[in-house]
Write an enzyme that holds these catalytic residues in place. Structure first.
Site, short mmCIF file in Angstrom:
data_model
loop_
_atom_site.label_atom_id
_atom_site.label_comp_id
_atom_site.label_asym_id
_atom_site.label_seq_id
_atom_site.Cartn_x
_atom_site.Cartn_y
_atom_site.Cartn_z
N GLY A 237 0.77 -1.24 0.00
CA GLY A 237 0.00 0.00 0.00
C GLY A 237 0.79 1.28 0.00
O GLY A 237 0.20 2.36 -0.17
N GLY A 277 3.54 -3.59 -3.92
CA GLY A 277 3.36 -3.73 -5.37
C GLY A 277 3.82 -2.45 -6.05
O GLY A 277 4.94 -2.33 -6.54
N TYR A 318 -9.80 5.66 -11.66
CA TYR A 318 -9.52 6.32 -10.37
C TYR A 318 -9.22 7.81 -10.53
O TYR A 318 -8.68 8.41 -9.60
CB TYR A 318 -8.30 5.69 -9.69
CG TYR A 318 -8.20 4.20 -9.74
CD1 TYR A 318 -9.10 3.39 -9.05
CD2 TYR A 318 -7.18 3.57 -10.45
CE1 TYR A 318 -9.00 2.01 -9.07
CE2 TYR A 318 -7.06 2.19 -10.48
CZ TYR A 318 -7.99 1.42 -9.79
OH TYR A 318 -7.86 0.05 -9.82
N CYS A 343 -14.27 3.98 -27.76
CA CYS A 343 -15.56 4.66 -27.90
C CYS A 343 -16.23 4.86 -26.55
O CYS A 343 -17.28 4.27 -26.25
CB CYS A 343 -16.45 3.88 -28.85
SG CYS A 343 -15.67 3.76 -30.46
N GLU A 344 -15.60 5.65 -25.71
CA GLU A 344 -16.11 6.01 -24.38
C GLU A 344 -15.57 7.41 -24.08
O GLU A 344 -14.38 7.66 -24.32
CB GLU A 344 -15.53 5.08 -23.30
CG GLU A 344 -15.79 3.62 -23.46
CD GLU A 344 -17.03 3.12 -22.74
OE1 GLU A 344 -17.61 3.87 -21.93
OE2 GLU A 344 -17.40 1.97 -23.01
N1 LLP Z 1 -1.62 -6.93 -0.70
C1 LLP Z 1 -2.93 -7.04 -0.97
C2 LLP Z 1 -3.72 -8.01 -0.22
C3 LLP Z 1 -3.50 -6.24 -1.97
O1 LLP Z 1 -4.80 -6.35 -2.23
C4 LLP Z 1 -2.69 -5.32 -2.69
C5 LLP Z 1 -3.27 -4.48 -3.74
C6 LLP Z 1 -1.32 -5.25 -2.39
C7 LLP Z 1 -0.83 -6.07 -1.37
C8 LLP Z 1 -0.39 -4.32 -3.09
O2 LLP Z 1 -0.71 -3.00 -2.87
P1 LLP Z 1 0.26 -1.82 -3.41
O3 LLP Z 1 1.57 -1.94 -2.65
O4 LLP Z 1 0.48 -2.04 -4.86
O5 LLP Z 1 -0.45 -0.58 -3.12
N2 LLP Z 1 -5.47 -1.04 -9.39
C9 LLP Z 1 -5.26 -0.06 -8.34
C10 LLP Z 1 -4.58 -0.64 -7.13
C11 LLP Z 1 -5.30 -1.85 -6.58
C12 LLP Z 1 -4.57 -2.49 -5.44
C13 LLP Z 1 -5.14 -3.82 -5.13
N3 LLP Z 1 -4.50 -4.50 -4.06
C14 LLP Z 1 -4.50 1.12 -8.92
O6 LLP Z 1 -4.14 1.10 -10.09
O7 LLP Z 1 -4.27 2.11 -8.22
#
Ligand code: LLP
Length: 391
Positions: A237, A277, A318, A343-344
């Protein structure tokens, strides 16, 4: 990103992007593996002693995964597809933490047979299901309880996960029932951890701090019942700065985040795990796209490019803003909307954006798109998926 002799160069080691576009046919995601390695190193140093499990959903490109595996990361996965991709990319079952709210019987069976390190459980019926399947298979499932501390963080509501009304994790009031279920399957379920994930793109940590303190107490109490409890997974996160490039600010935020985490959790004397991530890969990726038309209307100038929401959905989903720069600098500035071919009306990257003037055929870089870019791409409108190149 930086212009040298009017040409855009990418990443800390300043790699020239134009050389990748000689035979351009469709949008290309470019990933800088050295940059990814250096981000992992930086995070591992700040979070000393913590095992980092890369959230595969952010970028499942096999070379990216191989790079992270060889640099020492584990993998956080949320589907059998991600488990398979992680294994194909060199991760071992014992490098894999399996999260996700909707694990099917088939997925759980496969994960247990492969022997993944840990399954992060998101509901009582899931725990029951894992117990039942593991017992039948004669296996012991190593489970962590993903707890939902009902704490809010400042982020887009679509990517917040730690509130009572989110589908993720389990309320603290469920612990007695979870305990009963764990004790019902003494040979099939081993409680190894507690896990937490509050959401993504976190740049302010007061809610995170509150959640850690809440769960620390829960962890200590659970340990009285379960001597096998030995891991605390504090999720992913940590956010990145998209509005401008500011790696120093990010280094300060990382330090603050790591300081809070280690200060609160160190005296638990357990194994610490994290699932980053975005922070590892967002800046290390860029999406190259070609200008198709410059369309002037009485209201706007539209730069119509060949990438769209099908290739990078973050702006549409987002309201995320990814800066865009042409590969070759021009002296003149224009104000424009950069939009895709889909087309959006939600198919846009940036609106009323001040950018160097561009013309048909020019290549633009949509920056910071190494996380949740290709992994969320689709073939909507039957547009082809973009290409991916690692440098
Ligand atoms: N752990 C769990 C259980 C998760 O659900 C996620 C992300 C992570 C770790 C990794 O989170 P990060 O470090 O990447 O923030 N598509 C969205 C983000 C969705 C995140 C989903 N879960 C975007 O593009 O902002």
């Amino acid at each position: 990103m930086e212009y040298i002799n009017n040409e855009l160069h990418f990443g800390p080691s300043k790699k020239k992007l134009s050389s990748l576009c000689a035979n351009y046919i469709r949008p290309i995601y470019v990933y800088d593996l050295d940059f990814i390695r250096s981000r992992l190193k930086q995070m591992a140093e700040a979070l000393a002693g913590v095992r980092l499990y890369f959230a595969v959903k952010a970028n499942p490109n096999p070379q990216v995964l191989q790079c992270l595996k060889s640099a020492g990361a584990g993998a956080d996965v949320v589907s059998l597809g991600e488990i398979k991709r992680a294994l194909e990319s060199g991760f071992l079952p014992e490098d894999i933490v399996y999260s996700g709210v909707g694990k099917t019987r088939h997925e759980i069976t496969e994960a247990l047979q492969l022997g993944v390190l840990q399954i992060n459980v998101e509901s009582l019926p899931e725990l029951e299901r894992i117990g039942e399947i593991a017992e039948k298979l004669g296996k012991k499932a190593h489970v962590a309880l993903r707890l939902n501390p009902d704490v809010s963080i400042k982020t887009h509501p679509y990517i917040a996960t730690g509130l009572r009304d989110n589908k993720f994790g389990m309320e603290l009031s469920m612990i007695p029932e979870l305990t009963t279920c764990l004790k019902k399957y003494p040979n099939a379920l081993e409680l190894v951890g507690v896990s937490l994930h509050l959401g993504s793109q976190m740049l302010e940590f007061s809610g995170y701090q509150e959640a850690l303190m809440k769960l620390k107490e829960v962890f200590k109490n659970l340990q009285k019942d379960f001597s096998s409890l030995r891991r605390f997974d504090f999720g992913g996160g940590l956010g990145v700065v998209y509005e401008k490039q500011d790696l120093e600010l990010e280094a300060r935020l990382l330090k603050e985040y790591a300081g809070i985490t280690l200060e609160i959790l160190s005296d638990l004397k357990c194994e610490l795990q994290s699932e980053p991530g975005r922070w590892l890969v967002a800046h290390a990726g860029t999406l190259l796209t070609q200008v198709q038309y410059v369309k002037r209307t009485s209201a706007k100038t539209f730069i119509i490019v060949d990438a769209g929401m099908n290739h990078l959905i973050r702006p549409s989903l987002y309201e995320a803003e990814h800066l865009i720069k042409p590969l070759v600098k021009s002296a003149k500035q224009i104000k424009c909307d950069v939009v895709g071919p889909i087309c959006e009306s939600s198919d846009f990257f940036l609106k009323d954006y001040e950018m160097d003037e561009v013309k048909e055929g020019d290549i633009l870089a949509v920056m910071d798109s190494g996380a949740y870019g290709y992994s969320m791409a689709s073939t909507y409108n039957l547009q082809e998926l973009p290409l991916e190149v690692c440098i």
